[in-house]
Design a protein around this motif. Structure first.
Motif, PDB file in Angstrom:
ATOM      1  N   LEU A  21       0.824  -1.211   0.000  1.00 36.33           N
ATOM      2  CA  LEU A  21       0.000   0.000   0.000  1.00 36.33           C
ATOM      3  C   LEU A  21       0.859   1.262   0.000  1.00 36.33           C
ATOM      4  O   LEU A  21       0.643   2.186  -0.803  1.00 36.33           O
ATOM      5  N   ALA A  22       1.821   1.295   0.924  1.00 34.75           N
ATOM      6  CA  ALA A  22       2.607   2.526   1.065  1.00 34.75           C
ATOM      7  C   ALA A  22       3.462   2.774  -0.174  1.00 34.75           C
ATOM      8  O   ALA A  22       3.679   3.918  -0.574  1.00 34.75           O
ATOM      9  N   ARG A  23       3.934   1.719  -0.814  1.00 35.01           N
ATOM     10  CA  ARG A  23       4.704   1.883  -2.051  1.00 35.01           C
ATOM     11  C   ARG A  23       3.845   2.458  -3.173  1.00 35.01           C
ATOM     12  O   ARG A  23       4.359   2.965  -4.159  1.00 35.01           O
ATOM     13  N   ARG A  24       2.551   2.335  -3.042  1.00 32.69           N
ATOM     14  CA  ARG A  24       1.656   2.901  -4.061  1.00 32.69           C
ATOM     15  C   ARG A  24       1.118   4.261  -3.626  1.00 32.69           C
ATOM     16  O   ARG A  24       0.131   4.742  -4.157  1.00 32.69           O
ATOM     17  N   GLY A  25       1.737   4.829  -2.625  1.00 28.54           N
ATOM     18  CA  GLY A  25       1.391   6.198  -2.228  1.00 28.54           C
ATOM     19  C   GLY A  25       0.263   6.303  -1.224  1.00 28.54           C
ATOM     20  O   GLY A  25      -0.146   7.419  -0.870  1.00 28.54           O
ATOM     21  N   CYS A  26      -0.258   5.171  -0.753  1.00 30.58           N
ATOM     22  CA  CYS A  26      -1.363   5.244   0.224  1.00 30.58           C
ATOM     23  C   CYS A  26      -0.785   5.534   1.607  1.00 30.58           C
ATOM     24  O   CYS A  26       0.315   5.090   1.939  1.00 30.58           O
ATOM     25  N   LYS A  27      -1.550   6.252   2.411  1.00 32.35           N
ATOM     26  CA  LYS A  27      -1.114   6.572   3.777  1.00 32.35           C
ATOM     27  C   LYS A  27      -1.585   5.465   4.718  1.00 32.35           C
ATOM     28  O   LYS A  27      -2.784   5.175   4.790  1.00 32.35           O
ATOM     29  N   GLU A 108      11.779  -4.214   8.941  1.00 35.91           N
ATOM     30  CA  GLU A 108      11.574  -2.926   9.644  1.00 35.91           C
ATOM     31  C   GLU A 108      12.299  -1.797   8.921  1.00 35.91           C
ATOM     32  O   GLU A 108      11.783  -0.694   8.794  1.00 35.91           O
ATOM     33  N   ARG A 109      13.512  -2.084   8.463  1.00 38.48           N
ATOM     34  CA  ARG A 109      14.294  -1.037   7.787  1.00 38.48           C
ATOM     35  C   ARG A 109      13.554  -0.557   6.532  1.00 38.48           C
ATOM     36  O   ARG A 109      13.388   0.631   6.309  1.00 38.48           O
ATOM     37  N   ARG A 110      13.105  -1.527   5.740  1.00 38.10           N
ATOM     38  CA  ARG A 110      12.437  -1.159   4.487  1.00 38.10           C
ATOM     39  C   ARG A 110      11.132  -0.403   4.749  1.00 38.10           C
ATOM     40  O   ARG A 110      10.829   0.578   4.084  1.00 38.10           O
ATOM     41  N   LEU A 111      10.374  -0.870   5.721  1.00 41.42           N
ATOM     42  CA  LEU A 111       9.119  -0.173   6.024  1.00 41.42           C
ATOM     43  C   LEU A 111       9.408   1.218   6.599  1.00 41.42           C
ATOM     44  O   LEU A 111       8.698   2.185   6.311  1.00 41.42           O
ATOM     45  N   GLY A 112      10.480   1.302   7.394  1.00 45.39           N
ATOM     46  CA  GLY A 112      10.838   2.575   8.028  1.00 45.39           C
ATOM     47  C   GLY A 112      11.209   3.657   7.020  1.00 45.39           C
ATOM     48  O   GLY A 112      11.156   4.850   7.329  1.00 45.39           O
ATOM     49  N   GLU A 113      11.601   3.242   5.831  1.00 46.46           N
ATOM     50  CA  GLU A 113      11.996   4.224   4.805  1.00 46.46           C
ATOM     51  C   GLU A 113      10.806   4.815   4.055  1.00 46.46           C
ATOM     52  O   GLU A 113      10.968   5.715   3.241  1.00 46.46           O
ATOM     53  N   LEU A 114       9.620   4.293   4.318  1.00 47.09           N
ATOM     54  CA  LEU A 114       8.447   4.783   3.577  1.00 47.09           C
ATOM     55  C   LEU A 114       7.809   5.944   4.337  1.00 47.09           C
ATOM     56  O   LEU A 114       7.320   5.761   5.456  1.00 47.09           O
ATOM     57  N   PRO A 115       7.816   7.158   3.771  1.00 44.89           N
ATOM     58  CA  PRO A 115       7.366   8.325   4.522  1.00 44.89           C
ATOM     59  C   PRO A 115       5.871   8.319   4.845  1.00 44.89           C
ATOM     60  O   PRO A 115       5.455   8.943   5.817  1.00 44.89           O
ATOM     61  N   ASN A 116       5.071   7.618   4.060  1.00 44.05           N
ATOM     62  CA  ASN A 116       3.625   7.650   4.295  1.00 44.05           C
ATOM     63  C   ASN A 116       3.138   6.453   5.102  1.00 44.05           C
ATOM     64  O   ASN A 116       1.971   6.087   5.050  1.00 44.05           O
ATOM     65  N   LEU A 117       4.080   5.839   5.847  1.00 43.32           N
ATOM     66  CA  LEU A 117       3.697   4.709   6.697  1.00 43.32           C
ATOM     67  C   LEU A 117       4.125   4.980   8.134  1.00 43.32           C
ATOM     68  O   LEU A 117       5.290   5.307   8.387  1.00 43.32           O
ATOM     69  N   ASP A 118       3.189   4.860   9.059  1.00 42.44           N
ATOM     70  CA  ASP A 118       3.519   4.969  10.483  1.00 42.44           C
ATOM     71  C   ASP A 118       3.316   3.610  11.150  1.00 42.44           C
ATOM     72  O   ASP A 118       2.232   3.020  11.032  1.00 42.44           O
ATOM     73  N   VAL A 119       4.342   3.151  11.837  1.00 46.68           N
ATOM     74  CA  VAL A 119       4.193   1.934  12.647  1.00 46.68           C
ATOM     75  C   VAL A 119       3.921   2.389  14.067  1.00 46.68           C
ATOM     76  O   VAL A 119       4.726   3.110  14.662  1.00 46.68           O
ATOM     77  N   VAL A 120       2.774   1.997  14.598  1.00 47.37           N
ATOM     78  CA  VAL A 120       2.390   2.433  15.948  1.00 47.37           C
ATOM     79  C   VAL A 120       2.294   1.199  16.840  1.00 47.37           C
ATOM     80  O   VAL A 120       1.638   0.218  16.480  1.00 47.37           O
ATOM     81  N   ARG A 121       2.984   1.272  17.970  1.00 49.48           N
ATOM     82  CA  ARG A 121       2.996   0.112  18.871  1.00 49.48           C
ATOM     83  C   ARG A 121       1.803   0.210  19.803  1.00 49.48           C
ATOM     84  O   ARG A 121       1.850   0.845  20.857  1.00 49.48           O
ATOM     85  N   LEU A 365      -1.884  -9.720  -1.316  1.00 47.24           N
ATOM     86  CA  LEU A 365      -3.119  -9.561  -2.101  1.00 47.24           C
ATOM     87  C   LEU A 365      -4.051  -8.537  -1.457  1.00 47.24           C
ATOM     88  O   LEU A 365      -4.628  -7.688  -2.145  1.00 47.24           O
ATOM     89  N   ALA A 366      -4.179  -8.588  -0.126  1.00 42.76           N
ATOM     90  CA  ALA A 366      -5.067  -7.631   0.567  1.00 42.76           C
ATOM     91  C   ALA A 366      -4.561  -6.204   0.341  1.00 42.76           C
ATOM     92  O   ALA A 366      -5.356  -5.275   0.128  1.00 42.76           O
ATOM     93  N   GLY A 367      -3.240  -6.032   0.368  1.00 43.50           N
ATOM     94  CA  GLY A 367      -2.661  -4.713   0.117  1.00 43.50           C
ATOM     95  C   GLY A 367      -2.982  -4.234  -1.296  1.00 43.50           C
ATOM     96  O   GLY A 367      -3.422  -3.093  -1.506  1.00 43.50           O
ATOM     97  N   LEU A 368      -2.803  -5.117  -2.270  1.00 39.97           N
ATOM     98  CA  LEU A 368      -3.105  -4.747  -3.666  1.00 39.97           C
ATOM     99  C   LEU A 368      -4.580  -4.423  -3.840  1.00 39.97           C
ATOM    100  O   LEU A 368      -4.942  -3.458  -4.522  1.00 39.97           O
ATOM    101  N   MET A 369      -5.427  -5.213  -3.214  1.00 36.56           N
ATOM    102  CA  MET A 369      -6.878  -4.981  -3.355  1.00 36.56           C
ATOM    103  C   MET A 369      -7.261  -3.623  -2.762  1.00 36.56           C
ATOM    104  O   MET A 369      -8.026  -2.869  -3.366  1.00 36.56           O
ATOM    105  N   ALA A 370      -6.732  -3.333  -1.569  1.00 37.11           N
ATOM    106  CA  ALA A 370      -7.080  -2.057  -0.918  1.00 37.11           C
ATOM    107  C   ALA A 370      -6.551  -0.885  -1.746  1.00 37.11           C
ATOM    108  O   ALA A 370      -7.238   0.133  -1.907  1.00 37.11           O
ATOM    109  N   ALA A 371      -5.347  -1.037  -2.299  1.00 39.84           N
ATOM    110  CA  ALA A 371      -4.774   0.047  -3.116  1.00 39.84           C
ATOM    111  C   ALA A 371      -5.633   0.276  -4.368  1.00 39.84           C
ATOM    112  O   ALA A 371      -5.885   1.418  -4.771  1.00 39.84           O
ATOM    113  N   THR A 372      -6.099  -0.816  -4.953  1.00 43.04           N
ATOM    114  CA  THR A 372      -6.950  -0.708  -6.144  1.00 43.04           C
ATOM    115  C   THR A 372      -8.254   0.002  -5.794  1.00 43.04           C
ATOM    116  O   THR A 372      -8.719   0.881  -6.522  1.00 43.04           O
ATOM    117  N   GLU A 373      -8.813  -0.374  -4.641  1.00 41.58           N
ATOM    118  CA  GLU A 373     -10.069   0.239  -4.195  1.00 41.58           C
ATOM    119  C   GLU A 373      -9.866   1.739  -3.972  1.00 41.58           C
ATOM    120  O   GLU A 373     -10.686   2.555  -4.400  1.00 41.58           O
TER     121      GLU A 373
END
Ligand SMILES: Cc1cc2nc3c(=O)[nH]c(=O)nc-3n(C[C@H](O)[C@H](O)[C@H](O)COP(=O)(O)OP(=O)(O)OC[C@H]3O[C@@H](n4cnc5c(N)ncnc54)[C@H](O)[C@@H]3O)c2cc1C
Length: 443
Positions: A21-27, A108-121, A365-373
């Motif tokens: 999702l985040a790679r496709r620009g979704c927040k 974690e490193r790869r996800l951490g580099e995506l500016p439109n993704l927040d990991v919240v504990r 697949l769920a990520g792709l589906m949500a991005a498409t939606e």
């Protein structure tokens, strides 16, 4: 930041969905309870995509193996987990195995580099009432959220442990020995029946008692199994005839292979093993009531002593584990959305797929589906001749809801290849067809 999608659970599926999702620009907000004061009985640390047991993603052979093919297809879709596995790889022959700490750190490193993704504990306790959501909380979903899911789905549609009966590839059952019939000829010839005489039954019963079993983990031992889900060997331990009055009951089942002039319809066997169709394609059949904690090698040896199953190939062997999963074929639409609340998608093992790779694949697949939606486009599923498509079809409607239990990817989920293809070449035929169809789908 306001988010386009809220993903709950930062394991295999949630991490992969977040990446897609985040790679496709979704927040994206990715909520993971570990690292925020909570954990599960199996996780050890706080890292995303922690492998809780083995460090293997199983076979990497994409020419002859269904999970290897799934790796191939996920790589073609820029999978986060396959990318991280490449960095964390350790020698393991034809399998893909990883250093689990390097793997999780790379995710974690790869996800951490995506500016439109927040990991919240944080732990999420209720299903969000609105907003696109992906629930990827896995086999050990926190109790509070499981309760909320149970309320939304109906409690009987959410299981807290699996009771897996072995599944056999139909074309490996010897129908010169087994036969199709329903008890007392009621309904259609819905079952495949394997007959045992007295001697065979007694030997089989003894084999169940003697067979080496897998121990329950400490936290699993406290999960009571319902009578209907009792392991077959536990039932065998209750008495010599308990099985003959339970899942191996022979009454009302005339075996036509035992027909004589006196008994033209055949005779009842001393005991019977019944198999029931497990998928719409009719390629997979489950052994009714045969959930078991016997070790896998023992299962293969013992179940092949059953007349008609001497050459059986198993798509799945039996098991019993703590495992939170939905009756997805009943509850989810073809896009993994809860039919009763379509803003919520499920992904990963909670959908009833089984294994690290399959869970990540369903997250992808769920990520792709949500991005498409979100993009306002219409979704076209991968062809069901691909590993991704076969797994998705199985989960979202093709598996029999009544006997739904967690499933690894295997060629029995694919539409069969031409019967004329020689047995030895069939696996290659599946993968060649899948790759061509995936390429066409990707365009
Ligand atoms: C004990 C055990 C051993 C296993 N061994 C293997 C194996 O060897 N090989 C294999 O292929 N598969 C194995 N599996 C299956 C494997 O766990 C899963 O297939 C895979 O990890 C599931 O991926 P997932 O993303 O669905 O769930 P997980 O990877 O478990 O991720 C779910 C995440 O959600 C988080 N979470 C849960 N509830 C909440 C909440 N309410 N709020 C926020 N976060 C939450 C959890 O902390 C976790 O990080 C095993 C499973 C178990 C339980």
């Amino acid at each position: 930041m306001t988010y386009d999608v809220h993903i709950i659970g930062g394991g295999m599926a949630g991490s992969e969905a977040a990446w897609q999702l985040a790679r496709r620009g979704c927040k994206v907000r990715l909520s993971e309870m570990r690292g925020g004061g909570d954990s599960t009985p199996a996780h050890q640390g706080t890292g995303l995509a922690e492998l809780v047991c083995s460090n293997s993603f199983r076979s990497d052979d994409h020419e002859n193996n269904a999970v290897g093919l799934l790796h191939y297809e996920m790589r073609a879709l820029d999978s986060l987990l396959m990318g991280a596995a490449e960095i964390a790889k350790v020698p393991a022959g034809s399998a893909l195995a990883v250093d689990r700490d390097v793997f999780s750190a790379e995710v974690e490193r790869r996800l951490g580099e995506l500016p439109n993704l927040d990991v919240v504990r944080e732990r999420i306790d209720t299903l969000p009432a609105a907003g696109l959501t992906i629930v990827a909380t896995g086999p050990l979903t926190a109790a509070s959220l499981a309760e909320s899911i149970g309320k939304a789905t109906g409690e009987s549609s959410l299981a807290f442990f699996d009771a897996i009966a072995p599944i056999v590839h139909h074309d490996t059952i010897d129908m010169d020995v087994a036969w199709r019939a329903a008890r007392w000829d009621k309904g259609g010839k819905d079952y495949i029946n394997c007959p045992l005489n007295r001697e065979q039954y007694l030997a089989f019963h003894q084999g169940l008692l003697d067979g080496e079993k897998t121990e329950f983990r400490e936290w699993e031992a406290n999960t009571p199994y319902f009578e209907g889900c009792m392991p077959i060997e536990v039932m065998a331990g209750r008495g010599i005839d308990t099985l003959r009055f339970g899942p191996m009951k022979p009454v009302g089942l005339d075996n036509p292979h035992w027909a004589t002039p006196e008994h033209p319809n055949g005779r009842w066997p001393y005991a019977v093993v019944q198999l029931r169709q497990d998928n719409k394609l009719g390629t997979l059949w489950n052994m009714v009531g045969f959930q078991t904690k016997l070790k896998h090698a023992e299962q293969v040896r013992l179940f092949r002593s059953i007349p008609g199953l001497e050459n059986a190939e198993f798509a799945r062997l039996g098991g019993l584990h703590r495992n939170t999963f939905l009756n997805s074929p009943l509850l989810l639409d073809r896009q993994l959305r809860l039919k009763s609340a379509p803003h919520i998608r499920f992904a990963g093992q909670v959908t009833g797929c089984e294994g690290y790779v399959e869970s990540a694949a369903v997250g992808l697949l769920a990520g792709l589906m949500a991005a498409t939606e979100l993009a306002g486009q219409s979704w076209t599923a991968p062809p069901r001749t691909t590993a991704l498509g076969a797994l998705l079809s199985h989960i979202t409607g093709d598996a029999e809801a009544e006997s739904y239990q967690p499933m690894n990817v295997n060629f029995g989920l694919f539409p069969p290849v031409d019967d004329a293809v020689k047995k030895k070449q069939r696996k290659a035929a599946y993968t060649t067809r899948a790759k061509a169809d995936l390429a066409a789908w990707l365009g």
